[in-house]
Write an enzyme that holds these catalytic residues in place. Structure first.
Site, PDB file in Angstrom:
ATOM      1  N   LYS A 153      -4.269   2.197  -3.670  1.00 16.32           N
ATOM      2  CA  LYS A 153      -3.820   2.278  -2.276  1.00 16.32           C
ATOM      3  C   LYS A 153      -3.700   3.746  -1.890  1.00 16.32           C
ATOM      4  CE  LYS A 153      -0.048   1.170   0.903  1.00 16.32           C
ATOM      5  NZ  LYS A 153       1.267   0.519   1.094  1.00 16.32           N
ATOM      6  N   GLU A 205      12.408   1.615   8.464  1.00 21.31           N
ATOM      7  CA  GLU A 205      12.357   1.468   7.002  1.00 21.31           C
ATOM      8  C   GLU A 205      13.455   2.245   6.281  1.00 21.31           C
ATOM      9  OE1 GLU A 205       9.037   1.469   3.400  1.00 21.31           O
ATOM     10  OE2 GLU A 205       8.501   2.192   5.393  1.00 21.31           O
TER      11      GLU A 205
END
Length: 411
Positions: A153, A205
């Protein structure tokens, strides 16, 4: 009277530290605004300095220094590990539950200072262009397909440089962003020798929170743009929940955080399946993580340094992903995708991932947005995701991605 070279160096070092501290006299407040509490810090009673010791030790040393100031450090961690941190001890600090007192702490909203009643005019410069961003995504996918460095990723971002015809009002932008009750709005004054500079944003977040021995994290990864039409909005949420690509992207983040926390926790729990969470403009996959520390001397700042940057803003494995980002993005992120928050002398504190944010300085605002790239990602779709993530800041400023004023329908 003779003075040793060592003593002279110590005096020189102390003089430089004092000069640096005097140079940082924030005109703007530090602020974190969430549903849990509103925290506002003003002034500066000392900076966390550079040095070979771990960051947490340097912060503790500052807080151990007698001062007529709260025993708390606030500020921002940069994305890059080698970049300077910006942490300081505010001269004053107020904390109130929920959003109480926020309106009183900040002036009425006016996103730019009015000049003869005319609306602000904006020039928008993409850096890089959307086409160049898509090319970078394609290059990242090619790297992963070749198996380079075991990359699974890579989170790639792009930036918009906005220039207004008058100074941008950071406090008013913060007020506008705080209207979304699902986010933590923040303002971090930054060092500057010219116009006041600040990092302002609205992050959904939580990187890490510590209260006593209890530790919490709420990583988000996997995103979809929301729709004003209820049926389409629900369809977007369900498509995200079912997306194999987004679930794999999310799993990379959760696994990394669990692996990093596990050696330090006597207990550690997380649901087996991600849940949908939303802001005013985006759907996300999220997983709440809770643990109990083995060693309660680990502060919230220690834990933030341990976890940052997570695969939600960097990638996996971390070091190769960071190298790929530096090559493919073509600019330094600064404090974007870093962390903003606070840590008390007790070790308690909160650190939030610095996303959905802009760096403001005078008449300029630099906005950032990123997307997680994994096998199966589509360059065009990832570009669209970054555009969707710009929406929170652009809407608060009253413009679209081309700098045109939003209509009532757009907003």
């Amino acid at each position: 009277m003779s003075v040793s070279h060592g003593a002279m160096r110590m005096r020189d070092g102390a003089g430089k530290a004092a000069a640096k501290q005097a140079a940082f006299a924030p005109a703007l407040p530090f602020a974190l605004v969430s549903g849990e509490e509103t925290l506002v810090g003003r002034g500066c009673a000392g900076l966390v300095g550079a040095g070979p010791e771990p960051l947490g030790e340097r912060a503790r040393r500052l807080l151990d220094t007698p001062a007529d100031a709260p025993a708390v450090v606030v500020g921002a961690l940069p994305f890059a590990a080698e970049a300077p941190v910006h942490l300081y001890r505010p001269a004053e600090l107020s904390r109130r539950p929920g959003r109480a007192g926020f309106a009183a702490a900040f002036p009425p909203p006016a996103l730019v200072r009015p000049e003869a009643g005319a609306p602000a005019r904006w020039q928008v410069t993409p850096e890089p262009s959307l086409a160049a961003y898509r090319d970078a995504v394609a290059a990242a996918l090619a790297q992963m397909a070749r198996g380079e460095d075991g990359l699974r990723k890579i989170v790639l971002s792009r930036s918009l440089k906005l220039t207004a015809d008058r100074p941008v009002d950071a406090q008013a932008l913060l007020r506008a962003l705080a209207q979304d009750l699902s986010v933590t709005a923040f303002c971090v004054p930054l060092p500057s020798s010219t116009a006041p500079r600040a990092l302002v944003g609205a992050t959904p977040e939580l990187l890490v929170s510590r209260r006593g021995a209890q530790v919490f994290s709420h990583p988000l990864a996997g995103s979809a743009r929301r729709s004003p039409e209820p049926g389409a909005d629900r369809a977007a949420a369900e498509a995200l929940r079912a997306s194999d690509k987004d679930r794999r992207e999310h799993r990379e983040v959760v696994t990394a955080i669990l692996d990093q926390l596990a050696p330090h926790c006597a207990e550690l729990t997380a649901p087996g399946e991600p849940a949908l969470t939303s802001t005013a403009s985006m759907w996300h996959l999220g997983t709440p993580i809770a643990g109990r520390l083995r060693d309660a001397s680990l502060s919230a700042l220690d834990l933030a340094v341990l976890l940052h940057p997570t695969p939600a803003v960097c990638g996996t494995p971390r070091a190769p992903a960071a190298r790929a980002i530096a090559t493919l993005e073509g600019y330094e992120r600064g404090f974007y995708a870093g962390a903003v928050g606070w840590c008390a002398a007790s070790g308690d504190g909160d650190w939030h991932v610095a996303i959905r944010c802009a760096e403001l300085a005078g008449r300029t605002a630099r906005l950032y947005a990123g997307a997680g790239i994994v096998a199966g990602s589509d360059p065009a779709a990832e570009g669209e995701e970054t555009s969707a993530k710009f929406a929170a800041l652009l809407t608060a400023l009253g413009i679209d991605e081309q700098g045109r004023p939003l209509t009532e329908t757009d907003a």
